[in-house]
Design a protein around this motif. Structure first.
Motif, PDB file in Angstrom:
ATOM      1  N   PRO A   1      24.577  43.442 -14.453  1.00  0.00           N
ATOM      2  CA  PRO A   1      23.717  42.811 -15.294  1.00  0.00           C
ATOM      3  C   PRO A   1      24.004  42.477 -16.517  1.00  0.00           C
ATOM      4  N   ILE A   2      23.650  40.737 -16.523  1.00  0.00           N
ATOM      5  CA  ILE A   2      24.065  40.436 -18.050  1.00  0.00           C
ATOM      6  C   ILE A   2      21.787  40.853 -18.733  1.00  0.00           C
TER       7      ILE A   2
ATOM      8  N   LEU B   1      17.567  44.375 -13.775  1.00  0.00           N
ATOM      9  CA  LEU B   1      16.203  45.599 -13.027  1.00  0.00           C
ATOM     10  C   LEU B   1      16.880  45.671 -12.405  1.00  0.00           C
ATOM     11  N   ASP B   2      16.451  46.890 -12.093  1.00  0.00           N
ATOM     12  CA  ASP B   2      16.790  47.941 -11.171  1.00  0.00           C
ATOM     13  C   ASP B   2      18.221  47.203 -10.758  1.00  0.00           C
ATOM     14  N   GLY B   3      19.308  47.402 -11.319  1.00  0.00           N
ATOM     15  CA  GLY B   3      20.566  47.277 -11.515  1.00  0.00           C
ATOM     16  C   GLY B   3      20.820  45.711 -10.532  1.00  0.00           C
ATOM     17  N   GLU B   4      20.063  44.699 -11.132  1.00  0.00           N
ATOM     18  CA  GLU B   4      20.400  43.366 -10.327  1.00  0.00           C
ATOM     19  C   GLU B   4      20.304  42.726 -11.507  1.00  0.00           C
ATOM     20  N   GLU B   5      21.048  40.954 -11.214  1.00  0.00           N
ATOM     21  CA  GLU B   5      20.778  40.418 -12.210  1.00  0.00           C
ATOM     22  C   GLU B   5      19.023  39.739 -11.459  1.00  0.00           C
ATOM     23  N   PHE B   6      18.039  39.771 -12.153  1.00  0.00           N
ATOM     24  CA  PHE B   6      16.875  38.953 -12.289  1.00  0.00           C
ATOM     25  C   PHE B   6      16.263  37.545 -13.615  1.00  0.00           C
ATOM     26  N   ARG B   7      15.395  37.306 -13.344  1.00  0.00           N
ATOM     27  CA  ARG B   7      14.895  35.865 -14.456  1.00  0.00           C
ATOM     28  C   ARG B   7      13.466  35.903 -14.500  1.00  0.00           C
ATOM     29  N   VAL B   8      13.204  35.786 -15.601  1.00  0.00           N
ATOM     30  CA  VAL B   8      11.576  35.190 -16.013  1.00  0.00           C
ATOM     31  C   VAL B   8      11.585  34.392 -16.875  1.00  0.00           C
ATOM     32  N   LEU B   9      11.183  33.277 -16.394  1.00  0.00           N
ATOM     33  CA  LEU B   9      10.726  31.805 -16.764  1.00  0.00           C
ATOM     34  C   LEU B   9       9.994  31.184 -16.864  1.00  0.00           C
TER      35      LEU B   9
ATOM     36  N   THR C   1      12.243  36.271 -11.200  1.00  0.00           N
ATOM     37  CA  THR C   1      12.908  35.661 -10.004  1.00  0.00           C
ATOM     38  C   THR C   1      14.514  36.805  -9.518  1.00  0.00           C
ATOM     39  N   TYR C   2      14.601  37.082  -8.373  1.00  0.00           N
ATOM     40  CA  TYR C   2      15.573  38.094  -7.798  1.00  0.00           C
ATOM     41  C   TYR C   2      16.754  37.045  -8.030  1.00  0.00           C
ATOM     42  N   HIS C   3      17.588  37.106  -8.816  1.00  0.00           N
ATOM     43  CA  HIS C   3      18.917  35.789  -8.994  1.00  0.00           C
ATOM     44  C   HIS C   3      18.147  34.242  -9.229  1.00  0.00           C
ATOM     45  N   TRP C   4      18.001  33.216  -8.291  1.00  0.00           N
ATOM     46  CA  TRP C   4      17.535  32.398  -8.576  1.00  0.00           C
ATOM     47  C   TRP C   4      15.905  32.247  -7.181  1.00  0.00           C
TER      48      TRP C   4
ATOM     49  N   PRO D   1      12.004  48.400  -7.986  1.00  0.00           N
ATOM     50  CA  PRO D   1      10.552  49.474  -8.669  1.00  0.00           C
ATOM     51  C   PRO D   1      10.495  48.527 -10.227  1.00  0.00           C
ATOM     52  N   GLN D   2      10.829  48.127 -10.543  1.00  0.00           N
ATOM     53  CA  GLN D   2      11.128  47.750 -11.737  1.00  0.00           C
ATOM     54  C   GLN D   2      10.609  46.263 -11.462  1.00  0.00           C
ATOM     55  N   ALA D   3      11.074  46.235 -10.978  1.00  0.00           N
ATOM     56  CA  ALA D   3      10.510  44.697 -10.368  1.00  0.00           C
ATOM     57  C   ALA D   3       8.687  44.619 -10.313  1.00  0.00           C
ATOM     58  N   THR D   4       8.506  45.332  -9.211  1.00  0.00           N
ATOM     59  CA  THR D   4       7.050  45.656  -8.499  1.00  0.00           C
ATOM     60  C   THR D   4       7.002  46.060 -10.002  1.00  0.00           C
ATOM     61  N   SER D   5       7.045  46.260 -10.662  1.00  0.00           N
ATOM     62  CA  SER D   5       6.092  47.319 -11.823  1.00  0.00           C
ATOM     63  C   SER D   5       5.401  45.826 -12.904  1.00  0.00           C
ATOM     64  N   ILE D   6       6.402  45.253 -13.178  1.00  0.00           N
ATOM     65  CA  ILE D   6       5.740  44.199 -13.339  1.00  0.00           C
ATOM     66  C   ILE D   6       4.307  43.404 -13.187  1.00  0.00           C
TER      67      ILE D   6
END
Length: 127
Positions: free
Chosen positions: A7-8, A33-41, A58-61, A76-81
């Protein structure tokens, strides 16, 4: 979903085509986050019941069926947000697509500023 690449981290310059009619991108980032690509927008709703600004994670889109950001074991990283930033205010708008959570702000310039501030805080602390 298995990703072939790491993930970038980077700036988002546009929304996925299917989202373009309903909202306008104000600013956003792609973060790992959590080894995946998330977007914060931050987006501005162009239609709907409550116009205004939103902060989205969002997880991916956010349109993947079968993904739930409420699953703390998988994300866990995403839910901690959702617990650290404005706990209890995050909502899932579409119950069939739970890969996106958002917080609604009002339509004023001060609401836009508050949304951008929250987004930047989340991105900074989760790089």
């Amino acid at each position: 979903m298995i990703q072939s690449e790491k993930p970038i981290f980077g700036r988002i310059t546009n929304l996925k085509e299917s989202h373009n009619q309903k909202e306008e991108l104000i600013d956003g980032y792609c973060i790992p986050l959590d080894g995946e690509e998330f977007r914060v927008l931050v987006t501005k709703k162009l239609s709907g019941r409550e116009p205004g600004y939103q902060v989205k994670v969002t997880y991916h889109w956010g349109d993947d069926i079968g993904i739930s950001l409420d699953n703390a074991q998988l994300y866990p990283q995403a839910t901690s947000i959702f617990k650290r930033y404005r706990y209890g205010e995050w909502v899932t708008e579409d119950p069939t697509r739970r890969g996106c959570k958002s917080i609604n702000f009002g339509p004023e310039e001060k609401d836009k500023d508050a949304a951008l501030q929250l987004m930047n805080q989340i991105v900074k602390e989760n790089q």
